[in-house]
Write a protein that holds these residues in place. Structure first.
Motif, PDB file in Angstrom:
ATOM      1  N   ILE A  49      -0.775  15.269 -20.343  1.00 23.92           N
ATOM      2  CA  ILE A  49      -1.673  16.343 -19.824  1.00 23.92           C
ATOM      3  C   ILE A  49      -1.198  17.782 -20.070  1.00 23.92           C
ATOM      4  N   LEU A  50      -0.038  17.956 -20.116  1.00 19.97           N
ATOM      5  CA  LEU A  50       0.475  19.404 -20.741  1.00 19.97           C
ATOM      6  C   LEU A  50       0.041  19.341 -22.035  1.00 19.97           C
ATOM      7  N   ASN A  51       0.156  18.466 -22.799  1.00 24.19           N
ATOM      8  CA  ASN A  51      -0.322  18.562 -24.517  1.00 24.19           C
ATOM      9  C   ASN A  51      -1.793  18.978 -24.245  1.00 24.19           C
ATOM     10  N   ALA A  52      -2.439  18.372 -23.624  1.00 30.07           N
ATOM     11  CA  ALA A  52      -3.930  18.316 -23.514  1.00 30.07           C
ATOM     12  C   ALA A  52      -4.309  20.052 -23.250  1.00 30.07           C
ATOM     13  N   ALA A  53      -3.362  20.401 -22.509  1.00 32.25           N
ATOM     14  CA  ALA A  53      -3.611  22.049 -22.022  1.00 32.25           C
ATOM     15  C   ALA A  53      -3.201  23.163 -23.123  1.00 32.25           C
ATOM     16  N   GLY A  54      -2.653  22.557 -24.155  1.00 29.64           N
ATOM     17  CA  GLY A  54      -2.283  23.479 -25.182  1.00 29.64           C
ATOM     18  C   GLY A  54      -0.669  24.145 -24.797  1.00 29.64           C
ATOM     19  N   LEU A  55       0.007  23.394 -23.803  1.00 27.47           N
ATOM     20  CA  LEU A  55       1.270  23.796 -23.480  1.00 27.47           C
ATOM     21  C   LEU A  55       2.174  23.089 -24.048  1.00 27.47           C
ATOM     22  N   GLN A  56       3.363  23.912 -24.255  1.00 27.47           N
ATOM     23  CA  GLN A  56       4.327  23.244 -25.098  1.00 27.47           C
ATOM     24  C   GLN A  56       5.807  22.782 -24.729  1.00 27.47           C
ATOM     25  N   ALA A  57       5.964  23.478 -23.210  1.00 29.05           N
ATOM     26  CA  ALA A  57       7.241  23.572 -22.794  1.00 29.05           C
ATOM     27  C   ALA A  57       7.367  23.018 -21.061  1.00 29.05           C
ATOM     28  N   ASN A  58       8.368  22.718 -20.559  1.00 27.79           N
ATOM     29  CA  ASN A  58       8.250  22.218 -19.279  1.00 27.79           C
ATOM     30  C   ASN A  58       9.685  22.738 -18.681  1.00 27.79           C
ATOM     31  N   ARG A  59       9.851  23.934 -17.601  1.00 27.22           N
ATOM     32  CA  ARG A  59      10.992  24.027 -17.111  1.00 27.22           C
ATOM     33  C   ARG A  59      11.267  23.111 -16.089  1.00 27.22           C
ATOM     34  N   ILE A  60      12.162  22.384 -16.040  1.00 20.14           N
ATOM     35  CA  ILE A  60      12.861  21.565 -14.940  1.00 20.14           C
ATOM     36  C   ILE A  60      14.082  22.081 -14.331  1.00 20.14           C
ATOM     37  N   THR A  61      14.262  21.803 -12.815  1.00 19.70           N
ATOM     38  CA  THR A  61      15.243  22.407 -12.140  1.00 19.70           C
ATOM     39  C   THR A  61      16.223  21.191 -12.227  1.00 19.70           C
ATOM     40  N   VAL A  62      17.568  21.746 -12.226  1.00 18.06           N
ATOM     41  CA  VAL A  62      18.956  20.882 -12.030  1.00 18.06           C
ATOM     42  C   VAL A  62      19.574  21.625 -10.856  1.00 18.06           C
ATOM     43  N   LEU A  63      19.760  21.196  -9.770  1.00 16.93           N
ATOM     44  CA  LEU A  63      20.542  21.636  -8.721  1.00 16.93           C
ATOM     45  C   LEU A  63      21.989  21.333  -8.655  1.00 16.93           C
ATOM     46  N   TRP A  64      23.054  22.279  -8.360  1.00 17.60           N
ATOM     47  CA  TRP A  64      24.304  22.038  -8.397  1.00 17.60           C
ATOM     48  C   TRP A  64      25.031  22.064  -6.901  1.00 17.60           C
ATOM     49  N   ASP A  65      25.863  21.453  -6.481  1.00 15.66           N
ATOM     50  CA  ASP A  65      26.292  21.373  -5.396  1.00 15.66           C
ATOM     51  C   ASP A  65      27.807  21.049  -5.298  1.00 15.66           C
ATOM     52  N   PRO A  66      28.773  22.145  -4.972  1.00 13.55           N
ATOM     53  CA  PRO A  66      30.145  21.663  -5.099  1.00 13.55           C
ATOM     54  C   PRO A  66      30.983  21.106  -4.007  1.00 13.55           C
ATOM     55  N   THR A  67      30.154  20.819  -2.863  1.00 14.99           N
ATOM     56  CA  THR A  67      30.507  20.059  -1.713  1.00 14.99           C
ATOM     57  C   THR A  67      29.813  18.733  -1.742  1.00 14.99           C
ATOM     58  N   ASP A  68      29.524  18.130  -2.983  1.00 10.78           N
ATOM     59  CA  ASP A  68      29.130  17.010  -2.999  1.00 10.78           C
ATOM     60  C   ASP A  68      30.061  15.833  -3.150  1.00 10.78           C
ATOM     61  N   GLY A  69      31.219  16.292  -2.829  1.00 14.39           N
ATOM     62  CA  GLY A  69      32.348  15.209  -2.788  1.00 14.39           C
ATOM     63  C   GLY A  69      33.005  14.994  -4.396  1.00 14.39           C
ATOM     64  N   THR A  70      32.411  15.438  -5.278  1.00 16.12           N
ATOM     65  CA  THR A  70      32.991  15.335  -6.805  1.00 16.12           C
ATOM     66  C   THR A  70      33.079  16.855  -7.362  1.00 16.12           C
ATOM     67  N   ASP A  71      33.139  17.909  -6.351  1.00 21.10           N
ATOM     68  CA  ASP A  71      33.313  19.205  -6.837  1.00 21.10           C
ATOM     69  C   ASP A  71      32.393  19.727  -7.889  1.00 21.10           C
ATOM     70  N   GLY A  72      30.985  19.119  -7.377  1.00 20.20           N
ATOM     71  CA  GLY A  72      29.945  19.517  -8.181  1.00 20.20           C
ATOM     72  C   GLY A  72      29.942  18.859  -9.674  1.00 20.20           C
ATOM     73  N   ARG A  73      30.669  17.710  -9.893  1.00 17.31           N
ATOM     74  CA  ARG A  73      30.647  17.469 -11.282  1.00 17.31           C
ATOM     75  C   ARG A  73      29.604  16.409 -11.583  1.00 17.31           C
ATOM     76  N   THR A  74      28.793  15.892 -10.617  1.00 22.34           N
ATOM     77  CA  THR A  74      27.881  14.975 -10.643  1.00 22.34           C
ATOM     78  C   THR A  74      26.530  15.580 -10.722  1.00 22.34           C
ATOM     79  N   ILE A  75      25.545  15.223 -11.732  1.00 19.82           N
ATOM     80  CA  ILE A  75      24.320  15.376 -11.909  1.00 19.82           C
ATOM     81  C   ILE A  75      23.483  14.708 -10.947  1.00 19.82           C
ATOM     82  N   ARG A  76      23.025  15.364  -9.686  1.00 17.43           N
ATOM     83  CA  ARG A  76      22.626  14.592  -8.562  1.00 17.43           C
ATOM     84  C   ARG A  76      21.168  13.639  -8.986  1.00 17.43           C
TER      85      ARG A  76
END
Length: 498
Positions: A49-76
């Motif tokens: 659908i993104l392509n059909a709209a003439g769009l080329q990119a998608n910004r995606i969120t990646v959250l970070w949490d240093p209290t996750d038990g791994t000092d934030g080294r895990t991509i949740r």
């Protein structure tokens, strides 16, 4: 007019139009939307659908949490990203990752340790997803929803802004970490909100305006003595002040929207010119590096039509525009950025509406997947490119839109930005350079100037009791608060005191 002249005129017009059209070639249009990341099919339908709209990119969120038990080294959400990113690549969609803390107060404690851990996390993400070439470091750090504290007591009964200086340390660490993985990665800084109240005592939403936040960031950069850049592009979210505002309406200084991008450029120039951090390009600049502007969030919320109301829940939190108005406003925005050479990217927020009416209904598609009129309108506008002369920006060296008038021994001054105003009476024979030097010395004293608020008027009454008979002038010096080297000197006509 002869035929040869007509042919020549037509040829010149064609060249100008071609050059103007070329201005949009470097603008990458896309969306800020995590819908593809969470889709059961790995985003295949979403990216199509993104392509059909003439769009080329998608910004995606990646959250970070240093209290996750791994000092934030895990991509949740690694599982979702592992699935979606290859699908995006197959569809020819560029993924931009926006990486920021899950909690606003995360850097309020263990500050340096957590800055180091965040930088390490950026490297973990960059190495895991080598197809991603652009990373946004942080999100709206001038807003308390994403960064706290914004201010701290200064020990003298007042407050000092602290978020910009601390964010500078984070951005510098993130820049170095990502460039160590791949020097060609594009590091985007800030992702600023368009507004802030600059009021540490506000009952809610204690925040920093984008222009002042940039000044805070630059002051810390200069104080640190850093000799490398901290960003390749500046992220900015140029939402309107009100959802229904016309495209032509901007903000007053020190806030800024889509119509005020030059204000953001000037703030960067004021803060960073002459340092290792590139500023925005101007006509006549050489081939050196220049900062780019990534507009990675922009949206206009539209009404939910009756036929799809069952796809939504909750209550609206803003006054939406009708769907035709949304389409028109999006077209106006696309056409504007297409002719803005500083803009590298323009992302709509979102592709598809959120179903919760308390969230955003700004998509090109409704929550049930049906297309709004804006879908086809945006696609067509992107295809047009720039059909006029590209926008030209040059940095200001004086106070923006300064105006001074004289009424006897009263001075009235206005400007479109905050400035310090100093005025005095001089013998008419005094040279302009001597007047400037004298007013500059006076302005340096704590009581030697008054503050002129942007778009306000200040009136100064001058003491004249000690003046002897003779010819005099009244001189007024305005200096931009955020760059005292930018000054405007206005001298009145000579007048007689008898």
């Amino acid at each position: 007019m002869g035929s040869k002249t007509l042919h020549l005129t037509a040829a010149i017009a064609a060249v100008v139009l071609a050059l103007a059209g070329g201005a949009s070639a470097e603008v990458r249009f896309g969306v800020a939307d995590d819908g593809g990341k969470y889709a059961d099919d790995g985003g295949a339908s979403f990216f199509s659908i993104l392509n059909a709209a003439g769009l080329q990119a998608n910004r995606i969120t990646v959250l970070w949490d240093p209290t996750d038990g791994t000092d934030g080294r895990t991509i949740r959400e690694a599982g979702f990203l592992d699935r979606a990113l290859p699908v995006a690549a197959l569809r020819g969609v560029d993924v931009v990752l926006s990486v920021y803390p899950a909690k606003a107060k995360v850097f309020a404690v263990d500050t340096q340790k957590r800055i180091d851990l965040f930088a390490e996390f950026l490297q973990i993400v960059a190495r895991r997803y080598p197809t991603v070439k652009t990373f946004i470091v942080g999100n709206e750090p001038n807003q308390p929803r994403f960064w706290q504290p914004q201010f701290l007591p200064d020990g003298r009964g007042g407050h000092r802004a602290v978020a910009g200086a601390l964010y500078e340390r984070l951005l510098a660490a993130g820049y170095d970490a990502l460039k160590a993985v791949d020097p060609k990665l594009v590091v985007v800084g800030l992702g600023l909100s368009p507004r802030g109240n600059d009021n540490p005592r506000a009952p809610n939403n204690v925040s920093r305006s984008p222009v002042r936040f940039i000044a805070d960031l630059a002051a810390e950069y200069r104080r640190s003595g850093r000799t490398k850049p901290i960003m390749d592009a500046l992220g900015f979210h140029p939402y309107p002040q009100s959802n229904a505002d016309p495209h032509s309406r901007g903000y007053s200084w020190p806030n800024a929207g889509l119509r005020d991008l030059d204000r953001i450029k000037q703030a960067i120039w004021d803060g960073f010119h002459g340092t290792a951090q590139p500023v925005f390009a101007e006509p006549g600049d050489g081939a050196g590096p220049a900062l780019r502007l990534m507009l990675d969030e922009y949206g206009r919320q539209a009404v939910v039509i009756a036929s799809v109301r069952s796809a939504y829940s909750g209550r609206e939190n803003v006054k939406p525009v009708d769907e035709g108005t949304q389409a028109r406003l999006y077209v106006e925005a696309v056409r504007e950025v297409a002719c803005e050479p500083a803009v590298s990217d323009f992302f709509l927020f979102h592709l598809v509406d959120e179903a919760d009416l308390d969230r955003f209904q700004s998509g090109l598609l409704r929550a049930d997947g049906t297309r709004r009129p804006s879908f086809d309108s945006v696609r067509a506008a992107i295809g047009e490119g720039c059909r006029r002369a590209p926008h030209v920006w040059r940095h200001a060296e004086t106070v923006v839109a300064a105006r001074v008038s004289f009424d006897g021994f009263r001075v009235r001054a206005t400007a479109r930005e905050e400035a310090r105003v100093t005025a005095a009476v001089f013998p008419a024979r005094t040279e302009r350079g001597a007047i400037l030097a004298a007013l500059t010395r006076r302005a340096a004293r704590a009581t030697g100037h008054v503050v002129l608020r942007a778009h306000r008027r200040v009136t100064l009454g001058l003491r004249t009791g000690e003046l002897g008979p003779g010819t005099y002038v009244t001189a007024t010096l305005l200096r931009a608060t955020l760059n005292l080297d930018r000054a405007t000197l206005v001298v009145s006509r000579p007048f007689w005191v008898g």
